[in-house]
Motif scaffolding. Sequence first.
Motif, short mmCIF file in Angstrom:
data_model
loop_
_atom_site.label_atom_id
_atom_site.label_comp_id
_atom_site.label_asym_id
_atom_site.label_seq_id
_atom_site.Cartn_x
_atom_site.Cartn_y
_atom_site.Cartn_z
N PHE A 18 0.82 -1.21 0.00
CA PHE A 18 0.00 0.00 0.00
C PHE A 18 0.86 1.26 0.00
O PHE A 18 0.48 2.28 -0.59
N GLY A 19 2.02 1.20 0.66
CA GLY A 19 2.89 2.37 0.69
C GLY A 19 3.43 2.72 -0.68
O GLY A 19 3.36 3.88 -1.12
N ILE A 20 3.96 1.73 -1.38
CA ILE A 20 4.52 1.99 -2.72
C ILE A 20 3.42 2.37 -3.70
O ILE A 20 3.57 3.34 -4.48
N MET A 21 2.31 1.63 -3.68
CA MET A 21 1.21 1.95 -4.59
C MET A 21 0.65 3.34 -4.31
O MET A 21 0.34 4.10 -5.24
N GLY A 22 0.52 3.69 -3.03
CA GLY A 22 -0.03 4.99 -2.68
C GLY A 22 0.87 6.14 -3.09
O GLY A 22 0.40 7.16 -3.60
N ILE A 23 2.18 5.99 -2.88
CA ILE A 23 3.10 7.05 -3.26
C ILE A 23 3.12 7.24 -4.77
O ILE A 23 3.00 8.37 -5.28
N LEU A 24 3.23 6.16 -5.51
CA LEU A 24 3.27 6.26 -6.97
C LEU A 24 1.95 6.79 -7.53
O LEU A 24 1.93 7.68 -8.39
N GLY A 25 0.83 6.26 -7.02
CA GLY A 25 -0.47 6.66 -7.54
C GLY A 25 -0.81 8.11 -7.25
O GLY A 25 -1.26 8.85 -8.13
N ASN A 26 -0.58 8.55 -6.01
CA ASN A 26 -0.94 9.92 -5.66
C ASN A 26 0.02 10.95 -6.24
O ASN A 26 -0.40 12.07 -6.58
N LEU A 27 1.29 10.59 -6.38
CA LEU A 27 2.20 11.48 -7.10
C LEU A 27 1.79 11.61 -8.57
O LEU A 27 1.90 12.70 -9.16
N THR A 28 1.31 10.52 -9.13
CA THR A 28 0.83 10.57 -10.52
C THR A 28 -0.39 11.48 -10.65
O THR A 28 -0.51 12.24 -11.62
N ILE A 29 -1.29 11.42 -9.66
CA ILE A 29 -2.46 12.30 -9.69
C ILE A 29 -2.03 13.76 -9.61
O ILE A 29 -2.52 14.61 -10.37
N LEU A 30 -1.13 14.08 -8.69
CA LEU A 30 -0.67 15.47 -8.56
C LEU A 30 0.03 15.94 -9.82
O LEU A 30 -0.15 17.10 -10.24
N TRP A 31 0.81 15.07 -10.43
CA TRP A 31 1.46 15.44 -11.70
C TRP A 31 0.43 15.60 -12.81
O TRP A 31 0.51 16.53 -13.62
N HIS A 32 -0.55 14.71 -12.82
CA HIS A 32 -1.57 14.75 -13.87
C HIS A 32 -2.42 16.01 -13.77
O HIS A 32 -2.83 16.57 -14.79
N GLN A 33 -2.69 16.47 -12.55
CA GLN A 33 -3.52 17.66 -12.38
C GLN A 33 -2.82 18.91 -12.88
O GLN A 33 -3.48 19.87 -13.27
N HIS A 34 -1.50 18.92 -12.86
CA HIS A 34 -0.77 20.07 -13.37
C HIS A 34 -0.59 20.00 -14.89
O HIS A 34 -0.25 20.99 -15.51
N LYS A 35 -0.81 18.86 -15.46
CA LYS A 35 -0.60 18.71 -16.90
C LYS A 35 -1.88 18.84 -17.72
O LYS A 35 -1.85 19.31 -18.84
N CYS A 36 -2.96 18.36 -17.18
CA CYS A 36 -4.20 18.41 -17.95
C CYS A 36 -5.38 18.59 -17.02
O CYS A 36 -5.25 18.46 -15.80
N ALA A 70 -5.36 13.74 -2.54
CA ALA A 70 -4.16 13.01 -2.93
C ALA A 70 -2.99 13.34 -2.01
O ALA A 70 -2.17 12.46 -1.70
N ILE A 71 -2.89 14.58 -1.56
CA ILE A 71 -1.83 14.95 -0.62
C ILE A 71 -2.01 14.22 0.71
O ILE A 71 -1.05 13.71 1.30
N ALA A 72 -3.26 14.17 1.20
CA ALA A 72 -3.53 13.45 2.45
C ALA A 72 -3.21 11.96 2.31
O ALA A 72 -2.61 11.35 3.20
N ASP A 73 -3.60 11.37 1.18
CA ASP A 73 -3.29 9.95 0.95
C ASP A 73 -1.79 9.73 0.77
O ASP A 73 -1.26 8.69 1.18
N LEU A 74 -1.12 10.69 0.17
CA LEU A 74 0.33 10.58 0.00
C LEU A 74 1.04 10.58 1.35
O LEU A 74 1.98 9.81 1.57
N LEU A 75 0.57 11.41 2.27
CA LEU A 75 1.15 11.42 3.62
C LEU A 75 0.93 10.08 4.32
O LEU A 75 1.83 9.57 5.00
N GLY A 76 -0.25 9.51 4.14
CA GLY A 76 -0.50 8.20 4.73
C GLY A 76 0.40 7.12 4.15
O GLY A 76 0.88 6.24 4.87
#
Length: 355
Positions: A18-36, A70-76
């Motif tokens: 869950f830690g690895i999936m959460g970090i990768l997934g939520n970082l992807t969301i934050l990156w995606h929100q700045h791109k499109c 996503a930031i809250a989930d990333l912290l978790g």
Amino acid sequence: MPSLLQNNPVARILAWTFGIMGILGNLTILWHQHKCKLLKIRAHNSSNTHQQHATRKTSLVTRYLICNLAIADLLGSIYLIIIASADVYYGYHYPNVFRNPNRGNVTNPWLLSPFCHLSRFIFFLSSIMSIALTFVIAVDRFIAVIFPYSKFRFDLYRCRIITTACWFIVICYALIPTIRHLIYRITKGFDSNSNLCLYRDVVRKHTFNFIRSRQIIYFILTGAIIVLYNAIIIYVKLKSSNMRSQLNKVEKKIFLVMLFITISNIFTLLPTFLVMIFSNNREFNISIQSFQLMLPIFIFAIYFSAAINPIIYFVFTNSSKYKAILSSCFKTQKETTIPLNTHCSTLQKSNFVDS
């Protein structure tokens, strides 16, 4: 090998996964929100400008709330990686210390680490902030669907004020156990509660009151979220088909995304609170060994939503892209098969003429 998680393989797997999936997934969301944008809006005609403006406004608010969640989930997810890494480090460097976790006069070196204090703060911050943002999302959906033209409908400015206030309040709340641990330097204890950097106080009443307050916050917000979404569903069902069609595809898609994210957040937080309630109730007769074994598993299961929410987000927001790709594939297949059939028919005709 003795460690923080007391040789609990299920807890270790959950923490790393869950830690690895959460970090990768939520970082992807934050990156995606700045791109499109969250949902692409195309203007079909000029007479629909008001609806397009409202839809763009909804998309901006939704994108902002998704980023905060996503930031809250990333912290978790970071909390899980810290605990899992500490499990490996202290199990390797201090095997004799963790070999007998029932000793009361031995100092736990992990409790002296600044990463333990950071983990404690992150745990309470991420868990409370996740359910608080889920409540804000439910209120936003309630106003957007039932009162679409209300002056109280969320815009980006109001949304920033509300989320900033939520972050400030929850940060102050999460600092309470961290500050008390720093003041009283609670370094004894090798139970799961200590090794997971949860709240332990020199005054047991303070620990009980803090845990109970967290449970009250959870159940109040969860109850309010369920009421709001039930009201939305009942309202949509009672509407006529003409009025129901006024909800455009963007609104429906946003509602589905938020609904499934809300469900994942509620159901992943529920088991931990049930374990806490059952452990404090003598009627259930849960042994200390069973509780110590179950606690890390249920604590880590909280962050299943941090790993699954990015998947829910990308599946629903990109479903139109997948449909377009599939439809284009089918079209190309048809275009390739039709000429072959016509070519075969012409060959048959030519052979018939030759004969």
